[in-house]
Design a protein around this motif. Structure first.
Motif, PDB file in Angstrom:
ATOM      1  N   CYS A 185      -6.106   5.715 -14.722  1.00 34.61           N
ATOM      2  CA  CYS A 185      -7.653   5.725 -14.999  1.00 34.61           C
ATOM      3  C   CYS A 185      -7.966   7.000 -14.288  1.00 34.61           C
ATOM      4  O   CYS A 185      -9.117   7.420 -14.750  1.00 34.61           O
ATOM      5  CB  CYS A 185      -8.142   4.479 -13.753  1.00 34.61           C
ATOM      6  SG  CYS A 185      -7.863   3.003 -14.678  1.00 34.61           S
ATOM      7  N   HIS A 186      -7.291   7.749 -13.419  1.00 29.91           N
ATOM      8  CA  HIS A 186      -7.385   8.981 -12.915  1.00 29.91           C
ATOM      9  C   HIS A 186      -6.506  10.182 -13.057  1.00 29.91           C
ATOM     10  O   HIS A 186      -6.014  10.451 -12.066  1.00 29.91           O
ATOM     11  CB  HIS A 186      -8.059   9.021 -11.431  1.00 29.91           C
ATOM     12  CG  HIS A 186      -9.104   7.808 -11.327  1.00 29.91           C
ATOM     13  ND1 HIS A 186     -10.420   8.094 -11.662  1.00 29.91           N
ATOM     14  CD2 HIS A 186      -9.035   6.707 -10.820  1.00 29.91           C
ATOM     15  CE1 HIS A 186     -11.033   7.170 -11.313  1.00 29.91           C
ATOM     16  NE2 HIS A 186     -10.284   6.344 -10.831  1.00 29.91           N
ATOM     17  N   PRO A 187      -5.857  10.370 -14.280  1.00 26.56           N
ATOM     18  CA  PRO A 187      -4.757  11.185 -14.515  1.00 26.56           C
ATOM     19  C   PRO A 187      -5.049  12.647 -13.830  1.00 26.56           C
ATOM     20  O   PRO A 187      -3.903  12.987 -13.267  1.00 26.56           O
ATOM     21  CB  PRO A 187      -4.387  11.065 -15.869  1.00 26.56           C
ATOM     22  CG  PRO A 187      -5.845  10.698 -16.427  1.00 26.56           C
ATOM     23  CD  PRO A 187      -6.336   9.795 -15.641  1.00 26.56           C
TER      24      PRO A 187
ATOM     25  N   SER B  19      -8.677  -2.198 -18.959  1.00 23.39           N
ATOM     26  CA  SER B  19     -10.079  -1.817 -19.590  1.00 23.39           C
ATOM     27  C   SER B  19      -9.674  -0.285 -19.924  1.00 23.39           C
ATOM     28  O   SER B  19     -10.313   0.120 -20.934  1.00 23.39           O
ATOM     29  CB  SER B  19     -11.191  -2.025 -18.682  1.00 23.39           C
ATOM     30  OG  SER B  19     -11.225  -1.099 -17.474  1.00 23.39           O
ATOM     31  N   SER B  20      -9.280   0.587 -19.146  1.00 23.07           N
ATOM     32  CA  SER B  20      -9.086   1.995 -19.513  1.00 23.07           C
ATOM     33  C   SER B  20      -8.142   2.154 -20.644  1.00 23.07           C
ATOM     34  O   SER B  20      -8.485   2.845 -21.574  1.00 23.07           O
ATOM     35  CB  SER B  20      -8.249   2.423 -18.190  1.00 23.07           C
ATOM     36  OG  SER B  20      -8.233   3.992 -18.386  1.00 23.07           O
ATOM     37  N   ILE B  21      -6.986   1.455 -20.935  1.00 23.54           N
ATOM     38  CA  ILE B  21      -6.170   1.607 -22.029  1.00 23.54           C
ATOM     39  C   ILE B  21      -6.653   1.208 -23.325  1.00 23.54           C
ATOM     40  O   ILE B  21      -6.658   1.646 -24.237  1.00 23.54           O
ATOM     41  CB  ILE B  21      -4.885   0.690 -21.842  1.00 23.54           C
ATOM     42  CG1 ILE B  21      -3.980   1.206 -20.698  1.00 23.54           C
ATOM     43  CG2 ILE B  21      -3.979   0.503 -23.011  1.00 23.54           C
ATOM     44  CD1 ILE B  21      -2.712   0.354 -20.112  1.00 23.54           C
ATOM     45  N   LEU B  22      -7.611   0.212 -23.196  1.00 24.03           N
ATOM     46  CA  LEU B  22      -8.443  -0.344 -24.198  1.00 24.03           C
ATOM     47  C   LEU B  22      -9.270   0.691 -25.080  1.00 24.03           C
ATOM     48  O   LEU B  22      -9.681   0.641 -26.003  1.00 24.03           O
ATOM     49  CB  LEU B  22      -9.006  -1.787 -24.037  1.00 24.03           C
ATOM     50  CG  LEU B  22      -8.218  -2.962 -23.729  1.00 24.03           C
ATOM     51  CD1 LEU B  22      -9.111  -4.165 -23.506  1.00 24.03           C
ATOM     52  CD2 LEU B  22      -7.408  -3.166 -24.882  1.00 24.03           C
ATOM     53  N   ARG B  23      -9.650   1.557 -23.972  1.00 25.50           N
ATOM     54  CA  ARG B  23     -10.739   2.656 -24.546  1.00 25.50           C
ATOM     55  C   ARG B  23      -9.914   3.987 -25.347  1.00 25.50           C
ATOM     56  O   ARG B  23     -10.521   4.633 -25.784  1.00 25.50           O
ATOM     57  CB  ARG B  23     -11.458   3.131 -23.417  1.00 25.50           C
ATOM     58  CG  ARG B  23     -12.498   2.238 -22.849  1.00 25.50           C
ATOM     59  CD  ARG B  23     -13.657   2.831 -22.010  1.00 25.50           C
ATOM     60  NE  ARG B  23     -12.938   3.286 -20.791  1.00 25.50           N
ATOM     61  CZ  ARG B  23     -12.951   2.601 -19.491  1.00 25.50           C
ATOM     62  NH1 ARG B  23     -13.251   1.474 -19.518  1.00 25.50           N
ATOM     63  NH2 ARG B  23     -12.165   3.239 -18.685  1.00 25.50           N
ATOM     64  N   ILE B  24      -8.661   3.690 -25.277  1.00 26.70           N
ATOM     65  CA  ILE B  24      -7.759   4.669 -25.790  1.00 26.70           C
ATOM     66  C   ILE B  24      -7.828   4.536 -27.362  1.00 26.70           C
ATOM     67  O   ILE B  24      -7.481   3.107 -27.605  1.00 26.70           O
ATOM     68  CB  ILE B  24      -6.127   4.867 -25.127  1.00 26.70           C
ATOM     69  CG1 ILE B  24      -6.303   5.031 -23.978  1.00 26.70           C
ATOM     70  CG2 ILE B  24      -5.454   5.830 -25.819  1.00 26.70           C
ATOM     71  CD1 ILE B  24      -4.889   5.064 -23.106  1.00 26.70           C
ATOM     72  N   SER B  25      -8.168   5.451 -27.953  1.00 22.30           N
ATOM     73  CA  SER B  25      -8.289   5.458 -29.433  1.00 22.30           C
ATOM     74  C   SER B  25      -6.918   5.012 -30.198  1.00 22.30           C
ATOM     75  O   SER B  25      -6.785   4.333 -30.984  1.00 22.30           O
ATOM     76  CB  SER B  25      -9.033   6.602 -30.173  1.00 22.30           C
ATOM     77  OG  SER B  25      -8.353   8.007 -29.686  1.00 22.30           O
ATOM     78  N   SER B  26      -5.923   6.057 -29.964  1.00 21.74           N
ATOM     79  CA  SER B  26      -4.493   5.982 -30.743  1.00 21.74           C
ATOM     80  C   SER B  26      -3.824   5.001 -30.049  1.00 21.74           C
ATOM     81  O   SER B  26      -3.631   4.681 -28.859  1.00 21.74           O
ATOM     82  CB  SER B  26      -3.926   7.386 -30.236  1.00 21.74           C
ATOM     83  OG  SER B  26      -3.600   7.556 -29.031  1.00 21.74           O
ATOM     84  N   SER B  27      -3.010   4.086 -31.057  1.00 25.54           N
ATOM     85  CA  SER B  27      -2.177   3.158 -30.604  1.00 25.54           C
ATOM     86  C   SER B  27      -0.729   3.796 -29.977  1.00 25.54           C
ATOM     87  O   SER B  27      -0.300   2.986 -29.165  1.00 25.54           O
ATOM     88  CB  SER B  27      -1.495   2.370 -31.863  1.00 25.54           C
ATOM     89  OG  SER B  27      -1.029   3.246 -32.612  1.00 25.54           O
TER      90      SER B  27
ATOM     91  N   HIS C  62       0.445   2.264 -26.212  1.00 29.32           N
ATOM     92  CA  HIS C  62       1.661   1.790 -26.021  1.00 29.32           C
ATOM     93  C   HIS C  62       2.340   2.600 -24.891  1.00 29.32           C
ATOM     94  O   HIS C  62       3.145   1.962 -24.016  1.00 29.32           O
ATOM     95  CB  HIS C  62       2.347   1.927 -27.123  1.00 29.32           C
ATOM     96  CG  HIS C  62       3.897   1.514 -27.286  1.00 29.32           C
ATOM     97  ND1 HIS C  62       5.076   2.354 -26.912  1.00 29.32           N
ATOM     98  CD2 HIS C  62       4.470   0.308 -27.348  1.00 29.32           C
ATOM     99  CE1 HIS C  62       5.948   1.621 -26.900  1.00 29.32           C
ATOM    100  NE2 HIS C  62       5.965   0.406 -27.061  1.00 29.32           N
ATOM    101  N   LYS C  63       2.102   3.923 -24.818  1.00 29.24           N
ATOM    102  CA  LYS C  63       2.715   4.645 -23.727  1.00 29.24           C
ATOM    103  C   LYS C  63       2.089   4.171 -22.314  1.00 29.24           C
ATOM    104  O   LYS C  63       2.957   4.044 -21.751  1.00 29.24           O
ATOM    105  CB  LYS C  63       2.499   5.993 -24.043  1.00 29.24           C
ATOM    106  CG  LYS C  63       3.294   7.017 -22.975  1.00 29.24           C
ATOM    107  CD  LYS C  63       2.964   8.469 -23.375  1.00 29.24           C
ATOM    108  CE  LYS C  63       3.503   9.346 -22.187  1.00 29.24           C
ATOM    109  NZ  LYS C  63       3.270  10.730 -22.414  1.00 29.24           N
ATOM    110  N   ALA C  64       0.919   4.009 -22.443  1.00 28.68           N
ATOM    111  CA  ALA C  64       0.147   3.761 -21.035  1.00 28.68           C
ATOM    112  C   ALA C  64       0.950   2.136 -20.586  1.00 28.68           C
ATOM    113  O   ALA C  64       0.933   1.919 -19.412  1.00 28.68           O
ATOM    114  CB  ALA C  64      -1.227   3.420 -21.199  1.00 28.68           C
ATOM    115  N   PHE C  65       0.955   1.433 -21.610  1.00 27.29           N
ATOM    116  CA  PHE C  65       1.407  -0.205 -21.428  1.00 27.29           C
ATOM    117  C   PHE C  65       2.642  -0.092 -20.967  1.00 27.29           C
ATOM    118  O   PHE C  65       3.130  -0.886 -20.115  1.00 27.29           O
ATOM    119  CB  PHE C  65       1.166  -1.032 -22.283  1.00 27.29           C
ATOM    120  CG  PHE C  65      -0.318  -1.829 -22.516  1.00 27.29           C
ATOM    121  CD1 PHE C  65      -0.725  -2.489 -21.414  1.00 27.29           C
ATOM    122  CD2 PHE C  65      -1.206  -1.581 -23.659  1.00 27.29           C
ATOM    123  CE1 PHE C  65      -1.861  -3.269 -21.519  1.00 27.29           C
ATOM    124  CE2 PHE C  65      -2.305  -2.239 -23.797  1.00 27.29           C
ATOM    125  CZ  PHE C  65      -2.653  -3.153 -22.570  1.00 27.29           C
TER     126      PHE C  65
END
Length: 278
Positions: free
Chosen positions: A94-96, A190-198, A202-205
């Motif tokens: 969330c705060h990289p 909620s932060s991951i769901l806002r990422i546009s690319s799949s 996947h990397k975040a999860f």
């Protein structure tokens, strides 16, 4: 199971210490978690193994209270470490851009020391409260180790204050870290769901997968212990549930973190190649 627990977690610690690329907050907490897992298992299993070998199921009064204290301390530290790892993942995702500033060495050290201090105070407080109870002679603890709840049930004197303390402290030291974990992962998801690319999703999860598996295993088996003790009178079933809580997560943690983490697998391969003992 005990040997696998000790050797597996020891390998995790050695791999992290020997690889400079893993000297980050995430792996700092992981190495402390592995050390706690070794201590947690060592507080109960060796005594049980000695009893099996000697065909004797006795423990001294002082030894029983000491075991109660150590189990509470290491269980508490494990709770807080899982919460600290959740917070670490929250900041990373969330705060990289502020990650290195927020998760600095000072904060990580304070979190570890605070976890240890609170857990030690908790263990000593319960030990002191049990010392104030009166017990009859020739007691039998229906368990494979001196669990606080089972020891309190054996007292001849009034245990009202002990019971209240157990419920209050368990709610605070178990509930607060769990709420922190839940809050962190709500924010992470909620932060991951806002990422546009799949690929980014996947990397975040993938960075959270191992931690989520360990959390589910630890808290799932812990809740299983309390549910089984609350709804069944069978001491055998309660003991089996406690075995799942005090042995299985600690044994499986090294496999979960090493099999699902590319950096850990590479560090372990490097450790095995360079070590003359492995």
């Amino acid at each position: 199971m005990y040997l696998v627990t000790v050797l597996g977690n020891l390998l995790i610690i050695l791999a992290i210490c020997s690889n400079s690329h893993l000297h980050t907050p995430m792996y700092f907490f992981l190495s402390n978690l592995s050390f706690t897992d070794i201590c947690f298992s060592t507080s109960t299993v060796p005594t049980m193994l000695v009893n099996i070998q000697r065909q004797s199921k006795t423990i001294s009064y002082a030894g029983c209270l000491t075991q109660v204290c150590f189990v509470l301390v290491f269980a508490g530290v494990e709770n807080f470490l899982l919460a600290a790892k959740a917070y670490d993942r929250y900041v990373a995702i969330c705060h990289p851009l502020r990650y290195s500033v927020i998760m600095n060495t000072c904060l990580c050290s304070i979190m570890i020391l605070l976890s240890l201090t609170i857990s030690i105070v908790d263990g000593l407080l319960h030990r002191l409260m049990v010392l104030g109870l009166s017990f009859c002679t020739e007691l039998e603890v229906p368990h494979y180790f001196c669990e606080l709840d089972q020891v309190i049930k054996l007292a001849c004197s009034d245990t009202f204050l002990n019971d209240i303390l157990v419920y209050v402290v368990t709610s605070m030291l178990g509930g607060v870290p769990l709420l922190g974990i839940i809050y962190s992962y709500i924010k992470i998801i909620s932060s991951i769901l806002r990422i546009s690319s799949s690929g980014g999703k996947h990397k975040a999860f993938s960075t959270c997968g191992s931690h989520l598996s360990v959390i589910s295993l630890f808290f799932g088996t812990a809740f299983g212990v309390y549910i089984s003790s609350a709804f069944t009178d069978s001491t055998r079933k309660t003991a089996i549930a406690s075995l799942m809580y005090t042995m299985v997560p600690q044994m499986l943690n090294p496999f979960i973190y090493s099999l699902r983490n590319r950096d850990m697998k590479e560090a372990l391969r490097k450790l095995i190649r360079t070590s003359p003992f492995l």
